[in-house]
Design a protein around this motif. Structure first.
Motif, PDB file in Angstrom:
ATOM      1  N   VAL A  15      45.943  39.748  18.516  1.00 50.92           N
ATOM      2  CA  VAL A  15      45.918  38.972  19.138  1.00 50.92           C
ATOM      3  C   VAL A  15      45.044  37.447  19.505  1.00 50.92           C
ATOM      4  O   VAL A  15      43.811  37.895  18.779  1.00 50.92           O
ATOM      5  N   ILE A  16      44.929  36.757  19.708  1.00 53.59           N
ATOM      6  CA  ILE A  16      44.493  35.412  20.085  1.00 53.59           C
ATOM      7  C   ILE A  16      43.751  35.190  21.118  1.00 53.59           C
ATOM      8  O   ILE A  16      44.435  34.574  21.946  1.00 53.59           O
ATOM      9  N   ALA A  17      42.443  34.766  21.246  1.00 51.26           N
ATOM     10  CA  ALA A  17      42.395  34.416  22.668  1.00 51.26           C
ATOM     11  C   ALA A  17      42.067  32.744  22.216  1.00 51.26           C
ATOM     12  O   ALA A  17      41.100  32.477  21.519  1.00 51.26           O
ATOM     13  N   VAL A  18      42.798  32.196  23.546  1.00 50.32           N
ATOM     14  CA  VAL A  18      41.970  30.489  22.924  1.00 50.32           C
ATOM     15  C   VAL A  18      41.507  30.176  23.960  1.00 50.32           C
ATOM     16  O   VAL A  18      42.329  29.946  25.267  1.00 50.32           O
ATOM     17  N   LEU A  19      40.365  29.444  23.927  1.00 50.43           N
ATOM     18  CA  LEU A  19      38.875  29.951  25.100  1.00 50.43           C
ATOM     19  C   LEU A  19      38.780  28.139  25.415  1.00 50.43           C
ATOM     20  O   LEU A  19      38.189  27.457  24.032  1.00 50.43           O
ATOM     21  N   GLY A  20      37.944  27.697  26.378  1.00 47.58           N
ATOM     22  CA  GLY A  20      37.675  26.511  26.766  1.00 47.58           C
ATOM     23  C   GLY A  20      37.737  26.566  27.977  1.00 47.58           C
ATOM     24  O   GLY A  20      38.457  26.653  28.828  1.00 47.58           O
ATOM     25  N   PRO A  21      37.058  24.828  28.783  1.00 50.07           N
ATOM     26  CA  PRO A  21      37.559  24.070  29.457  1.00 50.07           C
ATOM     27  C   PRO A  21      38.166  23.129  29.824  1.00 50.07           C
ATOM     28  O   PRO A  21      39.306  23.899  29.072  1.00 50.07           O
ATOM     29  N   THR A  22      38.316  23.119  31.282  1.00 50.02           N
ATOM     30  CA  THR A  22      39.779  22.281  31.330  1.00 50.02           C
ATOM     31  C   THR A  22      39.122  20.849  30.456  1.00 50.02           C
ATOM     32  O   THR A  22      39.011  20.474  29.638  1.00 50.02           O
ATOM     33  N   ASN A  23      40.889  20.795  30.448  1.00 48.62           N
ATOM     34  CA  ASN A  23      41.591  19.418  29.902  1.00 48.62           C
ATOM     35  C   ASN A  23      41.068  19.900  28.340  1.00 48.62           C
ATOM     36  O   ASN A  23      40.698  18.956  27.131  1.00 48.62           O
ATOM     37  N   THR A  24      41.399  20.939  27.143  1.00 48.44           N
ATOM     38  CA  THR A  24      41.155  21.142  26.270  1.00 48.44           C
ATOM     39  C   THR A  24      43.179  21.722  25.529  1.00 48.44           C
ATOM     40  O   THR A  24      42.856  21.783  24.164  1.00 48.44           O
ATOM     41  N   GLY A  25      43.626  20.992  26.280  1.00 49.34           N
ATOM     42  CA  GLY A  25      45.105  21.433  25.462  1.00 49.34           C
ATOM     43  C   GLY A  25      45.585  22.529  25.629  1.00 49.34           C
ATOM     44  O   GLY A  25      46.885  22.768  24.406  1.00 49.34           O
ATOM     45  N   LYS A  26      44.887  23.527  26.142  1.00 48.10           N
ATOM     46  CA  LYS A  26      45.291  24.911  25.937  1.00 48.10           C
ATOM     47  C   LYS A  26      46.675  26.018  25.824  1.00 48.10           C
ATOM     48  O   LYS A  26      47.296  26.274  25.907  1.00 48.10           O
ATOM     49  N   THR A  27      47.547  25.786  26.984  1.00 50.05           N
ATOM     50  CA  THR A  27      48.981  25.517  27.685  1.00 50.05           C
ATOM     51  C   THR A  27      49.770  24.493  26.602  1.00 50.05           C
ATOM     52  O   THR A  27      50.924  25.714  26.271  1.00 50.05           O
ATOM     53  N   HIS A  28      49.496  23.322  26.512  1.00 43.96           N
ATOM     54  CA  HIS A  28      50.664  22.581  25.825  1.00 43.96           C
ATOM     55  C   HIS A  28      50.246  23.432  24.045  1.00 43.96           C
ATOM     56  O   HIS A  28      51.270  23.676  23.898  1.00 43.96           O
ATOM     57  N   TYR A  29      49.516  23.450  23.683  1.00 43.97           N
ATOM     58  CA  TYR A  29      49.360  24.412  22.833  1.00 43.97           C
ATOM     59  C   TYR A  29      50.270  26.006  22.587  1.00 43.97           C
ATOM     60  O   TYR A  29      50.506  26.136  21.580  1.00 43.97           O
ATOM     61  N   ALA A  30      50.459  26.368  23.524  1.00 43.72           N
ATOM     62  CA  ALA A  30      50.561  27.435  24.014  1.00 43.72           C
ATOM     63  C   ALA A  30      51.944  27.642  23.889  1.00 43.72           C
ATOM     64  O   ALA A  30      53.266  28.196  23.107  1.00 43.72           O
ATOM     65  N   ILE A  31      53.065  26.607  24.584  1.00 49.62           N
ATOM     66  CA  ILE A  31      54.228  26.232  24.606  1.00 49.62           C
ATOM     67  C   ILE A  31      54.648  25.605  23.341  1.00 49.62           C
ATOM     68  O   ILE A  31      55.524  26.530  22.418  1.00 49.62           O
TER      69      ILE A  31
END
Length: 613
Positions: A15-31
């Motif tokens: 399991v990898i947790a990608v954490l950070g504030p808004t505007n870090t591109g997390k959802t884009h990375y997941a896609i």
């Protein structure tokens, strides 16, 4: 059966947790990670976000490869390899290669947290699992899921505090945040009067209405967005400044101040990608304390200490057994039993009804009752009223196997009207969403496809009507169009009727008399300036043309009236005042500043020649 002795064995391996504030591109990375696998599934906190990610995936891999599953909508191509779901619609187990769950900090939410907790603890991809969310989740994830890999992503742009400003003095490209529909509407009304208009975004809007409102803002038709905290979750908007018009909200249980993490989630919508953003408060909210400002700018928030939890093991042997199993406490430190959610509250009401006690007499019937209790309360009615609706559905399902078609038709028919104002249409959308949900429940209707199409068609019609009413009420189309064209530095198209009415970009903006433009009445402040600037900019060529025509005019076209005005074709163009020579009065030109240079000189010379000869 619920097993009281069942231990909870949790692991964070793979399991990898990608954490950070808004505007870090997390959802884009997941896609990007998902489409790198042969199959995958992503869970999002809101239906409208699921729709947005679904659209992005379709653009990348084609509609035949992507399914969309929410409580109210199912698009399931036969050979779809990727699924986009609301978190509630995620299965508890899957065989896909990749799983991602977005906004996992909602596992601490009192109302929905237990669902996020269950999925992040139990749902795994065969090859890769991503948990996306705030850095406040890092300690609790490391505690609950030993072996988890945590990747922290920095924000791509900076966030700065801009202090307190009145709503009417906020900069363009501002999102103003309030926490009730009434307050959102009141602020939008004020901005319409003062600044040309605003788009509105509330969580209760259907995705279609929300997208249409966001489209108004994104296209530049309006410069302001008034929203609830619905904008705090994943909506990618071109916002430069976030202004808090309130810092208290009702969280489903009580009115309370927003904590720093919640303020940060919303303030972080300002500035996208590499562009910095600002945040502040309106005149109705006390300025933020320096310590809070520092935390918001540095994205330093208190860690989430406990996650909401509810047992996934239900005992359907009887209603009492089901209630008892729901009261089970977690056996792992860091989890806390969630308060009764809407489904459990409905069960508590229904368990008292003799009719329900008689019907729910087998494990299958109890399981069916629990399924019926999952009906969302879109209409925000009282628990007793909601329970009565569930009873009607459950009674049909238990006795006849499906919901009565005539009853369904009558309920849908009541919603199928597009007359009325904003509140009426919003209520009808909430009503039809209930029946959209029913139509998408497996086995609840004899002809589900018909009702899915029917309810979707009605919701789309209502959504379009609501967007039209919102725009009509909160957007001054004339001002917003002119302001947009001004920003684009475009040559505005002006038309002038024979009686002097001025139309700019097809909008009536005022009257041209001679060389003076008068904006229509009823406009104040920045709106009046914007319209006047736009009109006069567009009328520059018209002034030059009129100057040329006046210069070439014969004396029959010019006259001096008894009030000392010089009129050309009936319109006043100059005023005569006394001078040292009684036979040579001084000419004062009546013209806007836009009449300049040679054109102005020619007009003055022609009038003086008429007056003095």
């Amino acid at each position: 059966m619920y097993l009281t002795s069942q231990p909870m064995i949790l692991s964070g391996r793979s399991v990898i947790a990608v954490l950070g504030p808004t505007n870090t591109g997390k959802t884009h990375y997941a896609i990007e990670r998902m489409i790198a696998h042969g199959s995958g599934m992503i869970g999002l906190p809101l239906r409208l976000l699921a729709r947005e990610v679904y659209t992005r995936l379709v653009e990348r891999v084609g509609a035949s490869n992507v399914s969309l599953i929410t409580g109210e909508e199912k698009i399931t191509p036969l050979k779809a390899r990727y699924s986009v779901c609301t978190v509630e619609a995620l299965p508890r187990e899957t065989k896909v290669a990749f799983v991602a769950i977005d906004e996992i900090q909602l596992a601490g939410d009192l109302e929905r947290g237990h669902i996020f907790t269950d999925r992040l603890l139990n749902l795994r991809g065969r090859e890769e699992t991503l948990l996306l969310g705030s850095a406040t989740m890092k300690p609790i994830l490391q505690q609950l899921l030993p072996g988890i890999t945590v990747v922290e992503r920095p924000r791509l742009s900076q966030l700065f505090y801009a202090g307190q400003k009145k709503i009417t003095r906020l900069p363009q490209r501002t999102a103003i945040v309030a926490f009730s529909a009434d307050e959102v509407y009141a602020i939008a009304e004020l901005i319409r009067r003062q600044r040309g208009g605003a788009a509105v975004v509330l969580g209760a809007l259907s995705p279609r209405t929300r997208n249409a409102q966001v489209g108004l803002y994104q296209s530049g038709d309006v410069e302001y967005l008034v929203a609830t905290d619905a904008i705090g979750m994943g909506l990618n908007l071109d916002v430069d400044h976030v202004a808090f018009a309130q810092d208290r909200k009702f969280d489903g249980y009580q009115f309370r101040n927003l904590n720093a993490g919640e303020l940060g989630q919303i303030a972080g919508r300002a500035g996208r990608h590499l562009k910095d953003g600002t945040f502040g408060v309106t005149g109705r909210v006390d300025p933020f304390e320096p310590e809070l400002v520092e935390r918001l700018q540095a994205h330093q928030f208190d860690p989430v200490k406990v996650l909401q939890w509810r047992t996934p093991h239900f005992d359907f042997s009887s209603i009492v057994s089901l209630q008892r199993s729901l009261d089970a406490a977690p056996r792992v430190h860091g989890l806390v039993r969630a308060l009764p959610a809407i489904d459990q509250q409905a069960l508590e009401h229904l368990a008292r009804y003799p009719e329900v006690q008689d019907l729910a007499n087998t494990p299958e019937r109890v399981s069916l009752l629990w399924d019926a209790c999952a009906l969302p309360d879109y209409r925000r009615i009282t628990p007793a009223q909601h329970a009565d609706l569930i009873l009607t559905l459950y009674s049909d399902l238990a006795r006849h196997g499906t919901v009565n078609a005539d009853f369904m038709a009558e309920q849908v028919r009541r919603s199928d009207r597009t007359d009325g104002e904003i509140d009426t249409l919003s209520a009808r959308i909430a009503q039809i969403r209930t029946w959209t949900y029913v139509s998408n429940r497996p086995g609840w209707l004899a002809d589900p496809t018909h009702w899915q199409e029917k309810t979707r068609e009605i919701e789309d019609r209502l959504s379009d009507a609501l967007h039209e009413r919102l725009t009509k009420r909160f957007v001054d189309r004339r001002t917003s169009v002119l302001m947009k064209r001004l920003r684009e530095n475009a040559m505005l198209e002006a038309e002038i009727s024979v009686n002097g009415d001025v139309f700019v970009e097809g909008h009536h903006v005022g009257q041209l008399s001679g060389f003076r433009f008068t904006p229509i009445s009823g406009m104040e402040g920045p709106d009046a300036k914007a319209v006047q600037t736009a009109a006069q900019k567009a009328l520059g060529l018209e002034f030059e043309a009129r100057a040329a025509r006046l210069h070439a005019s014969g004396n029959n076209d010019i006259a001096i009236s008894s009030d000392g005005l010089v009129r050309w074709l009936g319109d006043p163009v100059a005023r005569l005042v006394g001078s040292d020579h009684i036979m040579h009065p001084r000419v004062i030109l009546l013209a806007d500043e836009q009449l300049t240079g040679n054109a102005r000189d020619h007009v003055v010379a022609r009038i003086e020649r008429f007056v003095n000869h």
